[in-house]
Design a protein around this motif. Structure first.
Motif, PDB file in Angstrom:
ATOM      1  N   GLU A   4      64.913  26.581  32.180  1.00  0.00           N
ATOM      2  CA  GLU A   4      65.839  27.477  31.498  1.00  0.00           C
ATOM      3  C   GLU A   4      67.263  27.015  31.766  1.00  0.00           C
ATOM      4  N   GLU A   5      67.988  26.722  30.708  1.00  0.00           N
ATOM      5  CA  GLU A   5      69.344  26.200  30.807  1.00  0.00           C
ATOM      6  C   GLU A   5      70.364  27.289  30.512  1.00  0.00           C
ATOM      7  N   SER A  20      73.797  24.881  34.188  1.00  0.00           N
ATOM      8  CA  SER A  20      72.793  25.148  35.213  1.00  0.00           C
ATOM      9  C   SER A  20      71.410  25.171  34.599  1.00  0.00           C
ATOM     10  N   CYS A  21      70.429  24.851  35.423  1.00  0.00           N
ATOM     11  CA  CYS A  21      69.041  24.807  34.948  1.00  0.00           C
ATOM     12  C   CYS A  21      68.134  25.272  36.073  1.00  0.00           C
ATOM     13  N   ALA A  22      67.177  26.108  35.725  1.00  0.00           N
ATOM     14  CA  ALA A  22      66.218  26.602  36.708  1.00  0.00           C
ATOM     15  C   ALA A  22      64.806  26.287  36.253  1.00  0.00           C
ATOM     16  N   ALA A  73      65.384  24.683  47.251  1.00  0.00           N
ATOM     17  CA  ALA A  73      64.674  25.933  47.544  1.00  0.00           C
ATOM     18  C   ALA A  73      64.632  26.858  46.341  1.00  0.00           C
ATOM     19  N   MET A  74      65.598  26.695  45.437  1.00  0.00           N
ATOM     20  CA  MET A  74      65.676  27.551  44.251  1.00  0.00           C
ATOM     21  C   MET A  74      65.189  26.831  43.001  1.00  0.00           C
ATOM     22  N   ASN A  75      64.805  25.567  43.137  1.00  0.00           N
ATOM     23  CA  ASN A  75      64.391  24.761  41.980  1.00  0.00           C
ATOM     24  C   ASN A  75      65.447  24.785  40.883  1.00  0.00           C
ATOM     25  N   THR A  76      66.683  24.631  41.268  1.00  0.00           N
ATOM     26  CA  THR A  76      67.771  24.638  40.302  1.00  0.00           C
ATOM     27  C   THR A  76      68.611  23.374  40.417  1.00  0.00           C
ATOM     28  N   VAL A  77      69.234  23.034  39.322  1.00  0.00           N
ATOM     29  CA  VAL A  77      70.165  21.910  39.305  1.00  0.00           C
ATOM     30  C   VAL A  77      71.347  22.300  38.431  1.00  0.00           C
ATOM     31  N   GLY A 112      64.111  21.111  28.863  1.00  0.00           N
ATOM     32  CA  GLY A 112      64.601  22.375  28.378  1.00  0.00           C
ATOM     33  C   GLY A 112      64.839  22.311  26.880  1.00  0.00           C
ATOM     34  N   GLN A 113      65.234  23.441  26.309  1.00  0.00           N
ATOM     35  CA  GLN A 113      65.445  23.518  24.866  1.00  0.00           C
ATOM     36  C   GLN A 113      66.778  22.930  24.445  1.00  0.00           C
TER      37      GLN A 113
END
Length: 121
Positions: A4-5, A20-22, A73-77, A112-113
């Motif tokens: 999800e962006e 951001s992306c999760a 830990a949050m799987n985010t970038v 992501g989309q």
């Protein structure tokens, strides 16, 4: 693995923007996670990725202006984009690659989309 962006938008040249992306899903691990971008008629190109070892790789056109960060830990970038230029206008795609349980461990390559970034005066 789903991505999800967030964070795209319209900015003026010289301004900054953060994408951001999760990542979410069942049981999975991430080997690398980052961003690519694409404009009409062109191939998708690397913006920046971050590997498990903490190594960051940047596309030549964004070096020195973009900074990628990752929270394992949050799987985010996230990518902080500064001094944006007209040529940074593109659809930006989040990408993650690694292993997931489905139902056995296998590789995945998720996108992501896409989120639109427009740099215009």
């Amino acid at each position: 693995v789903q991505l999800e962006e967030s964070g795209g938008g319209l900015v003026q040249p010289g301004e900054s923007l953060t994408l951001s992306c999760a990542a979410s899903g069942g049981t999975f691990s991430i080997n690398e996670m980052g961003w690519y971008r694409q404009t009409p008629g062109k191939e998708r190109e690397l913006v920046a990725i971050r590997t498990n070892g903490g190594h960051a790789v940047y596309g030549d056109s964004v070096k020195g202006r973009f900074t990628i960060s990752r929270v394992d830990a949050m799987n985010t970038v996230s990518v902080e984009m500064s001094n944006l230029k007209l040529e940074d206008t593109a659809v930006y795609y989040c990408n993650a690659r690694g292993y997931e349980v489905d139902p056995h461990w296998k590789t995945y390559d998720s996108w992501g989309q896409g989120t639109q970034v427009t740099v215009s005066s």
